[in-house]
Design a protein around this motif. Structure first.
Motif, PDB file in Angstrom:
ATOM      1  N   LYS A 277       0.046 -30.879  51.464  1.00 28.61           N
ATOM      2  CA  LYS A 277       1.501 -30.361  52.258  1.00 28.61           C
ATOM      3  C   LYS A 277       2.334 -31.550  52.458  1.00 28.61           C
ATOM      4  CE  LYS A 277      -0.942 -26.602  54.524  1.00 28.61           C
ATOM      5  NZ  LYS A 277      -1.331 -26.260  55.838  1.00 28.61           N
ATOM      6  N   GLU A 278       1.738 -32.745  52.691  1.00 30.99           N
ATOM      7  CA  GLU A 278       2.409 -34.008  52.856  1.00 30.99           C
ATOM      8  C   GLU A 278       3.156 -34.427  51.557  1.00 30.99           C
ATOM      9  OE1 GLU A 278       3.498 -35.290  55.701  1.00 30.99           O
ATOM     10  OE2 GLU A 278       2.466 -33.598  56.471  1.00 30.99           O
TER      11      GLU A 278
ATOM     12  N   GLY B  87      10.407 -24.240  49.321  1.00 28.82           N
ATOM     13  CA  GLY B  87      11.099 -25.219  50.148  1.00 28.82           C
ATOM     14  C   GLY B  87      12.297 -26.125  49.114  1.00 28.82           C
TER      15      GLY B  87
ATOM     16  N   SER C  81       4.098 -32.280  49.076  1.00 29.20           N
ATOM     17  CA  SER C  81       5.099 -31.405  48.905  1.00 29.20           C
ATOM     18  C   SER C  81       6.325 -31.853  49.455  1.00 29.20           C
ATOM     19  CB  SER C  81       4.568 -30.032  49.235  1.00 29.20           C
ATOM     20  OG  SER C  81       3.270 -29.445  48.703  1.00 29.20           O
ATOM     21  N   LYS C  82       6.206 -32.124  50.624  1.00 33.23           N
ATOM     22  CA  LYS C  82       7.431 -32.518  51.358  1.00 33.23           C
ATOM     23  C   LYS C  82       8.348 -33.635  50.804  1.00 33.23           C
ATOM     24  CE  LYS C  82       5.526 -31.703  56.045  1.00 33.23           C
ATOM     25  NZ  LYS C  82       4.991 -32.454  57.444  1.00 33.23           N
ATOM     26  N   SER C  83       7.712 -34.715  50.068  1.00 33.87           N
ATOM     27  CA  SER C  83       8.450 -35.452  49.446  1.00 33.87           C
ATOM     28  C   SER C  83       8.931 -35.161  48.100  1.00 33.87           C
ATOM     29  CB  SER C  83       7.478 -36.864  49.190  1.00 33.87           C
ATOM     30  OG  SER C  83       7.047 -37.663  50.156  1.00 33.87           O
TER      31      SER C  83
ATOM     32  N   GLN D  81      12.155 -32.961  48.619  1.00 31.31           N
ATOM     33  CA  GLN D  81      13.381 -33.627  48.849  1.00 31.31           C
ATOM     34  C   GLN D  81      13.714 -34.420  47.678  1.00 31.31           C
ATOM     35  OE1 GLN D  81      11.889 -36.306  51.904  1.00 31.31           O
ATOM     36  NE2 GLN D  81      12.557 -35.369  53.661  1.00 31.31           N
TER      37      GLN D  81
ATOM     38  N   ARG E 151       4.455 -24.501  48.170  1.00 34.45           N
ATOM     39  CA  ARG E 151       5.443 -24.845  49.033  1.00 34.45           C
ATOM     40  C   ARG E 151       6.744 -25.367  48.365  1.00 34.45           C
ATOM     41  NH1 ARG E 151       4.052 -26.862  54.472  1.00 34.45           N
ATOM     42  NH2 ARG E 151       2.125 -25.594  54.803  1.00 34.45           N
TER      43      ARG E 151
END
Length: 387
Positions: free
Chosen positions: A308-309, A350, A311-313, A316, A346
């Motif tokens: 999940k972490e 996102g 995926s955040k990067s 973006q 994700r």
């Protein structure tokens, strides 16, 4: 359309271009190259013969005749035995090493320990000794060593071979290439480890050799931070000072503590998680993956949270960059079966652009050696662009 001309410079460009077409299209014919480049067939045949005389390509035999009949065409391919390339990814505690033939096939891969030091002289000495032992190997010492590529964590001036800054070693403005070249007789290329990894994808992973825009993310054993490499318009993007692509932290120490506490509540008997809670900072991705594959729910939970972490990067960077493909390299590849579905799901929700969210996400086929293979690709890039 590729433009030809009569000057020595353009003849060299023709040679580079034809060599790359042979590399990308094993079994290609002179007629196909002529059609692709717009060069006269006589120019193509002359250049192919020159490349063959230099030992760079091989005559693979005859292909099929056309429907019009006539003499069957000669097919061409890169000469794998032209020489070997050594690629090394350097981290604070180890060296990951590969040796490839001229087509990029892996001949050797291994991991060697590195004694940590903040002295660039000490690190260089260990590196030189390691290279000398590899080159002195019976299976290699009679081969043509084409060059040595080195991937280093931190900000690197690729053109001058200067490590501007490396957090892992506390290096500042170290002329590392010059230092190594005084002791080694081979062509040497140095770059940031993530930039090298991106180069490896572009040069040596066949699925992406025709992609112009790639996003590469590398995550290794300690998994708190990540390195990012960008290929934009077929070129590595390094930023104004060679410092592009650093992601300092996926997890802070406090967030890791909370993560392990949550994992232990899900599986109170997990000995590995208890060890991590007791010995802060002694995290090992391979151990986590092995524990998760064995069916330990706590370790599966940690890896999926890591996904999940990541995926955040990726979200973006994808929103900013719009890559054709996203490739993840390093030790995290061992967890691919556990976290890939998390990352893909994700990204679907996102990424803003409907088109960009369809960019394929894959783990590098070279896994923990993706950085070392990328370092080897630095030499391929040097050779194929300077024939």
């Amino acid at each position: 359309m590729y433009k030809s001309g009569s000057t020595k410079l353009v003849r060299n460009l023709n040679k580079n271009h034809i060599l790359n077409l042979v590399r990308l299209n094993p079994g290609v014919t002179a007629r196909a190259i002529s059609n692709e480049t717009g060069l006269q067939i006589s120019t193509v045949l002359y250049t192919l013969k020159a490349l063959e005389d230099d030992g760079l390509i091989n005559n693979l035999g005859f292909g099929n005749t056309t429907y019009q009949g006539g003499k069957p065409p000669v097919m061409w391919g890169i000469a794998g035995n032209y020489g070997v390339v050594i690629g090394i990814e350097l981290s604070s505690r180890e060296m990951r090493i590969v040796v490839t033939d001229f087509t990029g096939n892996l001949l050797m891969k291994e991991i060697r320990k590195l004694q940590f030091s903040t002295s660039h002289l000490v690190i260089a000495h260990q590196l030189v000794k390691t290279i000398e032992s590899i080159v002195g190997n019976d299976s290699l010492k009679r081969k043509n060593i084409l060059g040595i590529g080195l991937g280093v964590p931190g900000s690197v001036n690729n053109e001058k071979g200067i490590i501007n800054y490396s957090y892992s070693f506390d290096f500042h403005g170290v002329r590392f290439k010059t230092l190594l070249e005084k002791q080694l007789k081979y062509d040497l290329q140095i770059d940031n480890d993530a930039n090298a990894g991106a180069m490896g994808v572009k040069w040596l992973q066949k699925d992406f050799q025709n992609a112009h825009h790639l996003l590469y993310i590398s995550i290794n054993q300690k998994f708190s931070g990540a390195g990012v490499g960008f290929i934009i318009n077929n070129e590595v993007y390094r930023g104004a000072n060679g410092a592009a692509g650093e992601i300092q932290s996926l997890f802070s120490n406090s967030s890791l503590t909370r993560l392990f506490d949550k994992a232990l509540k899900k599986e109170p008997g997990n000995k590995l998680i208890k060890k991590y809670i007791k010995n802060k900072g002694e995290y090992n991705l391979s151990e986590l993956v092995e524990d998760a594959v064995a069916g330990r729910n706590g370790s599966v939970f940690i890896l999926r949270e890591l996904g999940k972490e990541i995926s955040k990067s990726i979200i973006q960077l994808t929103n900013l960059f719009d890559p054709q493909a996203i490739i993840i390299g390093g030790d995290i590849c061992e967890a691919g079966d556990i976290i890939l579905s998390v990352i893909r799901e994700r990204l679907k929700h996102g990424v803003i652009s409907e088109i960009a969210r369809d960019a394929p996400v894959q783990f590098s086929q070279y896994k923990q050696y993706s950085g070392a293979v990328g370092a080897a690709a630095l030499i391929f890039d040097s050779i194929f662009n300077n024939v």
